[in-house]
Each structure stands twice: as C-alpha cells, then as structure tokens.
Design an enzyme around this catalytic site. Structure first.
Site, short mmCIF file in Angstrom:
data_model
loop_
_atom_site.label_atom_id
_atom_site.label_comp_id
_atom_site.label_asym_id
_atom_site.label_seq_id
_atom_site.Cartn_x
_atom_site.Cartn_y
_atom_site.Cartn_z
N GLU A 53 -2.80 -14.67 -12.58
CA GLU A 53 -2.90 -15.88 -12.42
C GLU A 53 -3.77 -16.24 -13.98
O GLU A 53 -3.86 -17.55 -14.41
CB GLU A 53 -3.10 -16.36 -11.31
CG GLU A 53 -1.71 -16.06 -10.34
CD GLU A 53 -2.04 -14.67 -9.54
OE1 GLU A 53 -1.60 -14.46 -7.98
OE2 GLU A 53 -2.38 -13.82 -10.56
N LEU A 210 -3.87 19.11 -17.84
CA LEU A 210 -3.93 17.75 -17.15
C LEU A 210 -4.19 16.30 -17.86
O LEU A 210 -4.07 15.98 -17.10
CB LEU A 210 -4.10 17.98 -15.91
CG LEU A 210 -3.81 19.34 -15.86
CD1 LEU A 210 -3.85 19.86 -13.65
CD2 LEU A 210 -1.79 19.64 -15.05
N THR A 288 3.80 23.95 -4.74
CA THR A 288 3.14 22.42 -3.95
C THR A 288 4.77 22.03 -3.91
O THR A 288 4.39 20.69 -3.50
CB THR A 288 2.15 22.73 -5.33
OG1 THR A 288 1.31 23.65 -5.48
CG2 THR A 288 1.68 21.07 -5.43
#
Length: 347
Positions: A53, A210, A288
C-alpha cells in the site's frame, strides 16, 4: 470480468513480483485507481521495507488524486506497528475514500482490525473480491498462521518407468533425470521458499548444495535429517553458503537441533513454526518424501516426469491423496502439479 475483479487481478499479478523477497511477510499487491485509470501500483518490498500500500501510494505523482481514488489490495491492510507503521493509518491519513480488499489477514495482530480502522474513519470498505485467488496467493502466510506450521511443497523427478534414482552408482553426485530447464525452475522455486529439507541418504548419495546457483535469488535455509550425526563437514550442505540446521538425536554442532524422533514430521513442523520458517520445499529422498505423504502433512507436490527409462531403481513415492491440478511440458519433461485432497486449505 467486473471492474473490481479486474483491478484485484492486477494486484495479484503484482504480488508475485515480491514473493521471493518479502518473506516472512506476505507478498501483497496494491493498485490505486482514479476515474477508471490506474495511477499507482506497488507490491511488498524486501522484508523490513515498505508494504504494498505504501509503495502504491508513493507511486502516485499527484497525491491530491488519492482523495477521489479507490485502493485495491490483495490482503487486509495492517493495523499494527512492526518493522513499518500501520498501512491502515496511512490510508486514513491520505483520505483515500474507498478500499477493496481481497481477503482478511489471518494474523492475530491484524485479523479485521485494519478493516475496522478504515470503517471507523469513514472509508468505504469492500471485502472478498477474488477471495479464493487472494488466499491462494498468500497460501504460505495463511497456512503458517492458521495451521501453525509451514506451507509444505513436495518435489521430485521420476523416470518414465517410475523410478527416482538408480539403485547404485559410481559417484557421489546426482543422477539427473530432468532437463536443464526443469532444474533451473527448481532453483527458482528454492528462491521462493524459506527452507529446504532432505534426508541423510540424499546427502550421502548426491552431496547436494541445495542453493539457488542456477537462479538469481537468495538461498533457502537448509534443513536435513541426520539422527546419528553421520555427516561431517566435507559435505556441501554444511558449507557456509546458507544457514543450515541438522535434526539429530545427539547435538554435536552449533546448529544441530535435537528432536526425539517420536513424530519426526510434526517435530520438524514445530521447529519451523518456532523459527518463523513459513514455507519449506522437500526435495528427497524417498523415505523423507514418503514420510510426509503418509503423515498427510503436506500441501502441494510438483513432480517432473521425464522420458528417461531406468528399467530398475528406487521407486517414486506412493501418491496417497494426490489430486492433480495442472501439468505443463518443459521440453521432454512433463511437470505435474498436485494438491493434498485431505488438507483443508486455509482452515
């Protein structure tokens, strides 16, 4: 499409631009309209910066026009002092006469209070415009605050004959099934989530870093399961490229997190909630991924199916309670999108 929906749709488009950097704030989009003309747009800045905003208001060259304008915002304006002052107060100060809101903020410090500030000061407020689409846009934020856990994405690639990896290989590195474009998309996804998780066997087999090395964006917090501290500092996941936590039974290093492994999935979710990690992408391995699937604690899955035939190998996870929502083709890969049909979204 009605005018209110048209401008809210534009706000949702803008919200996507801030996704990777706004977290843990929701990435909100805002549009200011004067006599059927957009005069200001904005989306949430990087965490600690201005909200949507504020950016939209600041983008309006002639501030006098705000008094006769309508503000469209995908999420209820905030009503409390955090890193920045309340947006609801700024809207009142600028004398914006009408605010159209996509969905109410689930965060307890806001949750209707921003709307009440606006109404108490004579602002016309309309809520629920493209509400489902706005909730979907803010799905990480909603899940975190309503279900007290991170939004969970499962991701894997599988061969045409249903395997995610060969049974054995000669080197400690990934065997790529998906193509280079699919892998780049995966790195983009990593930049959009707060954390990434793998199990010990994936680290042993692939030695992954990763990170978002194939995409410009911040690295997620790395999490891995290593109950008996079998992994040493020679593995890439323990380098200094990103903050990393190990879930273990016996603390050995500074960032080791002791969990009793009685209900591993819930314990991991509790850790993420306590540390304000609002979203997590699970990238393997089979045990997993299947543990999250079997627990029912997950939200969506993204599965690359390739044209490679492995003939034999480690089977892909068993898809329990998967509802397919979409698919796209990326060169020879087909990317399937699923959602958990047991999970009540945003409830």
């Amino acid at each position: 499409m009605l005018p209110d929906q048209f401008y809210m749709y534009r706000a949702l488009q803008l919200a996507k631009s801030g996704l990777a950097n706004a977290m843990p704030n929701p990435s909100v989009g805002a549009v200011i309209v004067y006599k059927d003309t957009i005069i200001g747009e904005g989306y949430t800045s990087s965490f600690g910066g201005s909200h949507a905003e504020v950016n939209a208001i600041n983008a309006v060259k002639n501030q006098e026009l705000l008094k006769e304008s309508t503000l469209y915002v995908s999420l209820e304006p905030c009503s409390h002092f955090g890193k920045t002052p309340p947006c609801a107060n700024l809207i009142v100060e600028k004398k914006i006469k009408k605010v159209v809101i996509g969905c109410v903020d689930p965060f307890a410090k806001v949750s209707g209070k921003g709307i009440q500030i606006l109404k108490d000061n004579g602002v016309e407020v309309i809520t629920g415009v493209l509400e489902k689409e706005c909730q979907e846009s803010h799905k990480r934020f909603f899940t975190f605050h309503l279900q007290k856990r991170p939004y969970i994405i499962l991701k894997w690639a599988q061969s045409a004959d249903g395997f995610i990896a060969p049974i054995s290989k000669n080197e400690t590195k990934p065997v790529w099934l998906s193509n280079v474009y699919s892998r780049q998309l995966t790195h983009k996804w990593r930049s959009e989530e707060m954390a990434i998780l793998v199990g010990k066997q994936t680290v042993l087999d692939d030695n992954p870093s990763l990170t978002t090395r194939d995409w410009k964006g911040k690295n997620p917090v790395r999490l891995f399961i290593d109950a008996r501290n079998k992994l040493d500092n020679s593995f890439q996941i323990l380098n200094n490229e990103s903050k990393t936590y190990r879930f273990t039974k016996n603390k050995k290093c500074e960032n080791d997190v002791i969990i009793p492994f009685e209900n591993t999935i819930q314990e991991i979710c509790d850790f993420c909630y306590q540390n304000n990690l609002q979203s997590i992408i699970i990238e393997g391995g089979l045990q997993t991924l299947q543990s999250f699937i079997d627990s029912g604690i997950w939200d969506e899955a993204r599965v690359f199916e390739t044209d490679i035939q492995l003939k034999k190998g480690i089977s892909a996870p068993n898809r329990i309670h998967f509802t397919k929502t979409n698919q796209i083709k990326i060169e020879q890969d087909i990317l399937h999108f699923f959602e958990n049909n047991l999970n009540g979204r945003y409830l």
